[in-house]
Design a protein around this motif. Structure first.
Motif, PDB file in Angstrom:
ATOM      1  N   SER A   1      14.554  -0.075  17.968  1.00 12.74           N
ATOM      2  CA  SER A   1      15.361   1.108  17.861  1.00 12.74           C
ATOM      3  C   SER A   1      15.334   1.886  19.301  1.00 12.74           C
ATOM      4  CB  SER A   1      15.170   1.932  16.756  1.00 12.74           C
ATOM      5  OG  SER A   1      13.731   2.220  16.960  1.00 12.74           O
ATOM      6  N   SER A   2      14.025   2.203  19.847  1.00 10.66           N
ATOM      7  CA  SER A   2      13.910   2.870  20.766  1.00 10.66           C
ATOM      8  C   SER A   2      14.337   2.235  22.121  1.00 10.66           C
ATOM      9  CB  SER A   2      12.301   3.281  21.128  1.00 10.66           C
ATOM     10  OG  SER A   2      12.128   3.876  22.359  1.00 10.66           O
ATOM     11  N   THR A   3      14.055   0.643  22.159  1.00 11.91           N
ATOM     12  CA  THR A   3      14.587   0.099  23.207  1.00 11.91           C
ATOM     13  C   THR A   3      16.295   0.076  23.357  1.00 11.91           C
ATOM     14  OG1 THR A   3      12.553  -1.285  23.317  1.00 11.91           O
ATOM     15  CG2 THR A   3      14.662  -2.226  24.195  1.00 11.91           C
ATOM     16  N   LEU A   4      16.621   0.005  22.096  1.00 11.69           N
ATOM     17  CA  LEU A   4      18.125  -0.084  22.207  1.00 11.69           C
ATOM     18  C   LEU A   4      18.871   1.295  22.797  1.00 11.69           C
ATOM     19  CD1 LEU A   4      20.833  -1.261  21.758  1.00 11.69           C
ATOM     20  CD2 LEU A   4      20.682  -0.680  19.424  1.00 11.69           C
ATOM     21  N   SER A   5      18.129   2.501  22.403  1.00  9.23           N
ATOM     22  CA  SER A   5      18.614   3.790  22.986  1.00  9.23           C
ATOM     23  C   SER A   5      18.452   3.844  24.522  1.00  9.23           C
ATOM     24  CB  SER A   5      17.914   4.670  22.329  1.00  9.23           C
ATOM     25  OG  SER A   5      17.954   6.235  22.687  1.00  9.23           O
ATOM     26  N   LEU A   6      17.230   3.359  24.754  1.00 10.12           N
ATOM     27  CA  LEU A   6      17.009   3.256  26.400  1.00 10.12           C
ATOM     28  C   LEU A   6      17.812   2.582  27.035  1.00 10.12           C
ATOM     29  CD1 LEU A   6      13.458   3.097  27.790  1.00 10.12           C
ATOM     30  CD2 LEU A   6      15.233   1.969  28.811  1.00 10.12           C
ATOM     31  N   LEU A   7      18.401   1.334  26.418  1.00  8.46           N
ATOM     32  CA  LEU A   7      19.127   0.303  27.330  1.00  8.46           C
ATOM     33  C   LEU A   7      20.651   0.939  27.472  1.00  8.46           C
ATOM     34  CD1 LEU A   7      18.489  -3.191  25.633  1.00  8.46           C
ATOM     35  CD2 LEU A   7      17.879  -2.307  28.011  1.00  8.46           C
ATOM     36  N   LYS A   8      21.087   1.714  26.152  1.00  9.73           N
ATOM     37  CA  LYS A   8      22.392   2.202  26.446  1.00  9.73           C
ATOM     38  C   LYS A   8      22.400   3.436  27.455  1.00  9.73           C
ATOM     39  CE  LYS A   8      23.730   1.141  21.492  1.00  9.73           C
ATOM     40  NZ  LYS A   8      24.130   1.839  20.148  1.00  9.73           N
ATOM     41  N   TYR A   9      21.224   4.302  27.269  1.00  6.71           N
ATOM     42  CA  TYR A   9      21.335   5.379  28.481  1.00  6.71           C
ATOM     43  C   TYR A   9      21.425   4.685  29.888  1.00  6.71           C
ATOM     44  CZ  TYR A   9      19.686   9.336  31.117  1.00  6.71           C
ATOM     45  OH  TYR A   9      19.810  10.467  32.081  1.00  6.71           O
ATOM     46  N   SER A  10      20.509   3.705  29.763  1.00  6.43           N
ATOM     47  CA  SER A  10      20.473   3.171  31.667  1.00  6.43           C
ATOM     48  C   SER A  10      21.836   2.519  31.850  1.00  6.43           C
ATOM     49  CB  SER A  10      19.396   2.251  31.396  1.00  6.43           C
ATOM     50  OG  SER A  10      18.094   2.788  31.204  1.00  6.43           O
ATOM     51  N   ALA A  11      22.301   1.716  30.883  1.00  5.65           N
ATOM     52  CA  ALA A  11      23.520   1.229  31.329  1.00  5.65           C
ATOM     53  C   ALA A  11      24.574   2.325  31.532  1.00  5.65           C
ATOM     54  CB  ALA A  11      24.009   0.400  29.952  1.00  5.65           C
ATOM     55  N   GLY A  12      24.524   3.394  30.662  1.00  7.69           N
ATOM     56  CA  GLY A  12      25.469   4.501  31.078  1.00  7.69           C
ATOM     57  C   GLY A  12      25.460   5.070  32.717  1.00  7.69           C
ATOM     58  N   LYS A  13      23.990   5.040  33.098  1.00  4.13           N
ATOM     59  CA  LYS A  13      23.989   5.554  34.193  1.00  4.13           C
ATOM     60  C   LYS A  13      24.114   4.420  35.331  1.00  4.13           C
ATOM     61  CE  LYS A  13      22.284   9.260  34.923  1.00  4.13           C
ATOM     62  NZ  LYS A  13      22.478  10.429  35.188  1.00  4.13           N
ATOM     63  N   LYS A  14      24.279   3.266  34.810  1.00  2.00           N
ATOM     64  CA  LYS A  14      24.426   1.968  35.733  1.00  2.00           C
ATOM     65  C   LYS A  14      23.382   1.900  36.748  1.00  2.00           C
ATOM     66  CE  LYS A  14      29.386   2.272  36.172  1.00  2.00           C
ATOM     67  NZ  LYS A  14      29.871   1.512  34.862  1.00  2.00           N
ATOM     68  N   TYR A  15      21.989   1.944  35.983  1.00  2.00           N
ATOM     69  CA  TYR A  15      20.794   1.693  36.478  1.00  2.00           C
ATOM     70  C   TYR A  15      20.370   0.101  36.537  1.00  2.00           C
ATOM     71  CZ  TYR A  15      19.293   6.544  36.147  1.00  2.00           C
ATOM     72  OH  TYR A  15      19.453   8.135  36.390  1.00  2.00           O
ATOM     73  N   ASN A  16      20.412  -0.188  37.984  1.00  2.00           N
ATOM     74  CA  ASN A  16      20.083  -1.854  38.020  1.00  2.00           C
ATOM     75  C   ASN A  16      18.379  -2.034  37.774  1.00  2.00           C
ATOM     76  OD1 ASN A  16      20.120  -4.520  38.711  1.00  2.00           O
ATOM     77  ND2 ASN A  16      20.013  -4.151  40.855  1.00  2.00           N
ATOM     78  N   ILE A  17      18.074  -2.531  36.523  1.00  2.00           N
ATOM     79  CA  ILE A  17      16.811  -2.522  36.085  1.00  2.00           C
ATOM     80  C   ILE A  17      16.606  -4.006  35.508  1.00  2.00           C
ATOM     81  CG2 ILE A  17      14.918  -1.794  34.433  1.00  2.00           C
ATOM     82  CD1 ILE A  17      16.511   0.959  34.591  1.00  2.00           C
ATOM     83  N   SER A  18      15.422  -4.499  35.860  1.00  2.00           N
ATOM     84  CA  SER A  18      14.949  -5.618  35.115  1.00  2.00           C
ATOM     85  C   SER A  18      13.946  -5.287  34.302  1.00  2.00           C
ATOM     86  CB  SER A  18      14.394  -6.814  36.163  1.00  2.00           C
ATOM     87  OG  SER A  18      15.398  -7.261  37.021  1.00  2.00           O
ATOM     88  N   TRP A  19      13.630  -6.100  33.150  1.00  2.00           N
ATOM     89  CA  TRP A  19      12.921  -5.710  32.084  1.00  2.00           C
ATOM     90  C   TRP A  19      11.874  -6.737  31.779  1.00  2.00           C
ATOM     91  CZ3 TRP A  19      14.782  -1.197  30.290  1.00  2.00           C
ATOM     92  CH2 TRP A  19      16.090  -0.978  30.652  1.00  2.00           C
ATOM     93  N   GLU A  20      10.848  -6.027  31.097  1.00  2.00           N
ATOM     94  CA  GLU A  20       9.441  -6.904  30.463  1.00  2.00           C
ATOM     95  C   GLU A  20       9.147  -6.178  29.453  1.00  2.00           C
ATOM     96  OE1 GLU A  20       5.695  -8.231  33.223  1.00  2.00           O
ATOM     97  OE2 GLU A  20       5.815  -5.877  32.829  1.00  2.00           O
ATOM     98  N   LEU A  21       8.533  -7.110  28.349  1.00  2.00           N
ATOM     99  CA  LEU A  21       8.095  -6.690  26.966  1.00  2.00           C
ATOM    100  C   LEU A  21       6.605  -6.647  26.833  1.00  2.00           C
ATOM    101  CD1 LEU A  21       8.922  -5.656  24.158  1.00  2.00           C
ATOM    102  CD2 LEU A  21       9.087  -8.014  23.343  1.00  2.00           C
ATOM    103  N   GLY A  22       5.938  -5.635  26.881  1.00  2.00           N
ATOM    104  CA  GLY A  22       4.412  -5.614  26.569  1.00  2.00           C
ATOM    105  C   GLY A  22       3.567  -5.817  27.587  1.00  2.00           C
ATOM    106  N   ASN A  23       2.249  -5.611  27.594  1.00  2.00           N
ATOM    107  CA  ASN A  23       1.462  -5.647  28.416  1.00  2.00           C
ATOM    108  C   ASN A  23      -0.243  -6.296  27.718  1.00  2.00           C
ATOM    109  OD1 ASN A  23       0.275  -4.714  31.358  1.00  2.00           O
ATOM    110  ND2 ASN A  23      -1.224  -4.117  29.765  1.00  2.00           N
ATOM    111  N   GLU A  24      -0.250  -7.437  28.367  1.00  2.00           N
ATOM    112  CA  GLU A  24      -1.490  -8.066  27.790  1.00  2.00           C
ATOM    113  C   GLU A  24      -1.620  -8.440  26.403  1.00  2.00           C
ATOM    114  OE1 GLU A  24      -5.512  -7.863  30.111  1.00  2.00           O
ATOM    115  OE2 GLU A  24      -4.622  -6.006  30.870  1.00  2.00           O
ATOM    116  N   PRO A  25      -0.530  -9.039  25.632  1.00  2.00           N
ATOM    117  CA  PRO A  25      -0.710  -9.087  24.400  1.00  2.00           C
ATOM    118  C   PRO A  25      -1.746  -9.882  23.756  1.00  2.00           C
ATOM    119  CG  PRO A  25       0.768 -10.513  25.433  1.00  2.00           C
ATOM    120  CD  PRO A  25       0.405  -9.779  26.527  1.00  2.00           C
ATOM    121  N   ASN A  26      -2.419 -10.451  24.569  1.00  2.00           N
ATOM    122  CA  ASN A  26      -3.548 -11.146  24.096  1.00  2.00           C
ATOM    123  C   ASN A  26      -4.672 -10.358  23.516  1.00  2.00           C
ATOM    124  OD1 ASN A  26      -3.544 -11.205  26.976  1.00  2.00           O
ATOM    125  ND2 ASN A  26      -5.518 -11.415  26.931  1.00  2.00           N
ATOM    126  N   ALA A  27      -4.566  -9.065  24.255  1.00  2.00           N
ATOM    127  CA  ALA A  27      -5.654  -7.906  23.960  1.00  2.00           C
ATOM    128  C   ALA A  27      -5.158  -7.069  22.819  1.00  2.00           C
ATOM    129  CB  ALA A  27      -5.922  -7.384  25.207  1.00  2.00           C
TER     130      ALA A  27
END
Length: 581
Positions: A229-255
């Motif tokens: 839900s939070s990610t979808l809201s962020l994506l829609k806002y960023s797309a509306g601003k035409k922000y050229n962004i790449s993405w990553e999910l999480g940080n050190e999931p093994n921990a």
């Protein structure tokens, strides 16, 4: 020095000829001139063995790296401590632009506690500060934001000294809270607002950096599936601003289990990444956006098992595989620890483990080293922000390039802890200057290096690790001071004595430009300032770098590397075939 690549070229006849000439000259010299008797305790010929013969294969490159090989990272903690509001600083943008082109990863331990809120209230979500200045300070931030909104294009600001001083006080207080969280392993959520995202993207865009935004992977549904839900809201806002962004999910999931008491196994993580890829494709502006991951921790048993399962189930979903490496913990208290060859060589072992897993499931997939820093737990004050840390940093770049790592993301460009490149007064630290010289001189094509006379015969049962580390690349095409075909060699001398290097083979009798970086002042390895060829490096003003002046070494001259120093050497007009194309 790292073991030679299996693709290293055979000894050329020119190399053997130059070696023979030097031997003959040595014999003639010893027979015609007076020499002192050998010093007691040193075997005859000891001094001659200090000369290192160096050649480079200029016919072909070992590999070609990403143009953004040296890249940067910002920690989400800058939202909490308030420094995000100062990313519009002209000086900070100038310093970041000096290291472009590069990626800018916005991520770290607090990636998985970020919550997006699509609103632009200027003060409601801002963190607390000392009561005696909070109101005026917040009013200043609001006025600054209003002024920036009126600008077109890059939004840049010059903040008053008193405003910066108040911010440093606030940041010092907040960072005590952040450190307590890190030590207790109990983290609070961080809200990233639309206004915060605007400021972050403005900084990256003005500096010529490509933003990679880390998303919260711990926002979970009751069945442990990822909540989008939070990610979808962020994506829609960023797309509306035409922000050229790449993405990553999480940080050190093994921990995750040790952090929040909830594990996310490799199968679930693979499903989450597949879901994120589908989500990106559903937003037209991001249907071709890049996705990187899984950003696994240091490749020990749990991290390797998670990476193996992830690559088996979702290896094709990501555009590059990311993982992290830290050399030491906060218990290190000596500058000399940064020069230990055994420590420096741990990186090659870790790279081998990761690439073996990746190539098992997706041969040829690009591997990135993300979140790289000299020490974990935000580093060590007066050590990981000094000249001494540069040995780890430069060796990391050389060893990563040699072993096929496509991108290295340095943690952190600014603010959090002591592993950053720029301090809270917006002054470059030693690792920044190393990075700047690297960016100016070193291109993405990696060349094979050949040396002779580097080691003595190893004793039985003893491993001899090189204290003279030599790497070679084609000179950066972005540097218009050098024509295509030039090569750049960078040398790390970990010895406590001066070392002499004689260019041989294809490098023989070529003019060399020297960029020798040494500590400035009386603090030695603990120095926080650097000199280039004897001149202290310091910003001329908020928008002007000092001139990086080389010292010209005449053709045929031996390179003399002072003890415990780092030097870059550009071989001009060599017209190297590998570097012309």
């Amino acid at each position: 020095m790292p073991k030679s690549s299996p693709r290293v070229f055979p000894w050329p006849s020119l190399w053997l000829a130059s070696l023979l000439i030097l031997m003959v000259q040595s014999v003639l010299s010893s027979s015609s001139t007076y020499q002192r008797p050998a010093v007691a305790g040193k075997r005859q010929g000891f001094l001659e063995r200090t000369l290192v013969l160096l050649d480079v294969n200029t016919r072909s490159s070992i590999r070609v790296l990403n143009e953004n090989f040296l890249s940067l990272q910002l920690d989400p903690s800058i939202i909490r401590d308030g420094w995000l509001d100062f990313l519009s600083s002209k000086r900070l943008v100038t310093l970041a632009r000096g290291l472009s082109p590069a990626f800018l990863r916005f991520g770290g331990k607090r990636t998985d506690f970020l919550q997006f809120n699509n609103q632009k209230n200027l003060a409601k979500f801002r963190g607390p500060g000392p009561d005696y200045y909070l109101k005026n300070y917040e009013d200043d931030i609001v006025r600054s934001d209003i002024a920036l909104d009126k600008q077109k294009g890059c939004k840049l600001a010059s903040h008053p000294d008193i405003m910066l001083e108040l911010q440093r006080e606030k940041a010092a207080t907040t960072q005590l809270v952040l450190l307590k969280e890190q030590l207790s392993n109990i983290y609070s959520n961080i809200t990233i607002t639309a206004r915060s995202l605007d400021k972050l993207y403005n900084f990256a865009d003005c500096a010529g950096l490509h933003l990679i935004l880390g998303l919260n992977a711990l926002h979970r549904n009751p069945d442990n599936s990822w909540n989008t839900s939070s990610t979808l809201s962020l994506l829609k806002y960023s797309a509306g601003k035409k922000y050229n962004i790449s993405w990553e999910l999480g940080n050190e999931p093994n921990a995750y289990r040790s952090m929040v008491g909830r594990a996310v196994n490799s199968t679930q993580l693979a499903q989450d990444y597949t879901k994120l890829r589908t989500l990106l494709q559903s937003v037209r502006f991001y249907h071709r956006a890049h996705l990187f991951g899984p950003n696994a921790g240091r490749p020990r048993k749990n991290a390797i098992l998670l990476l193996d399962g992830f690559m088996k189930n979702a290896g094709s979903v990501v555009d590059a595989v990311t993982w992290q490496h830290y050399y030491m913990d906060g218990r290190i208290n000596k500058a000399e620890d940064f020069l230990k060859t055994r420590l420096l060589d741990t990186l090659a072992e870790q790279i081998s483990k990761v690439t073996k897993v990746v190539n098992t499931h997706t041969p040829g997939k690009k591997v990135w080293l993300g979140g790289l820093g000299p020490a974990w737990a935000s580093g060590i004050s007066n050590l990981s922000d000094t000249y001494a840390a540069g040995f780890l940093w430069m060796n990391t770049l050389g060893m990563a390039a040699l072993n096929g790592i496509d991108v290295v993301l340095r943690h952190s460009f600014f603010d959090y802890g002591y592993t950053h490149l720029v301090d809270q007064h917006f002054n470059p630290l030693p690792d920044y200057w190393f990075s700047l010289v690297f960016k100016r001189l070193v291109g993405p094509k990696v060349l094979a290096v050949r040396v002779a006379g580097l080691q003595r015969k190893p004793q039985p049962g003893r491993v001899i690790r090189d204290k003279l580390r030599i790497y070679a690349h084609c000179t950066s095409y972005q540097n218009h001071n050098y024509v295509r075909g030039s090569i750049t060699i960078y040398i790390i001398n970990l010895h406590r004595s001066r070392k002499k290097i004689k260019l041989a083979g294809t490098l023989r009798n070529k003019t060399v430009h020297q960029y020798l970086l040494q500590p400035y002042g009386n603090d030695g390895l603990r120095a926080k300032h650097v000199q280039l060829n004897g001149e202290k490096l310091v910003m001329m003003n908020n928008e002007t770098f000092p001139e990086l002046k080389p010292k010209t070494l005449r053709a045929g001259r031996t390179i003399a590397m002072p003890p415990m120093t780092i030097g870059f050497y550009v071989i001009k007009n060599i017209n190297a075939y590998a570097c012309r194309r």
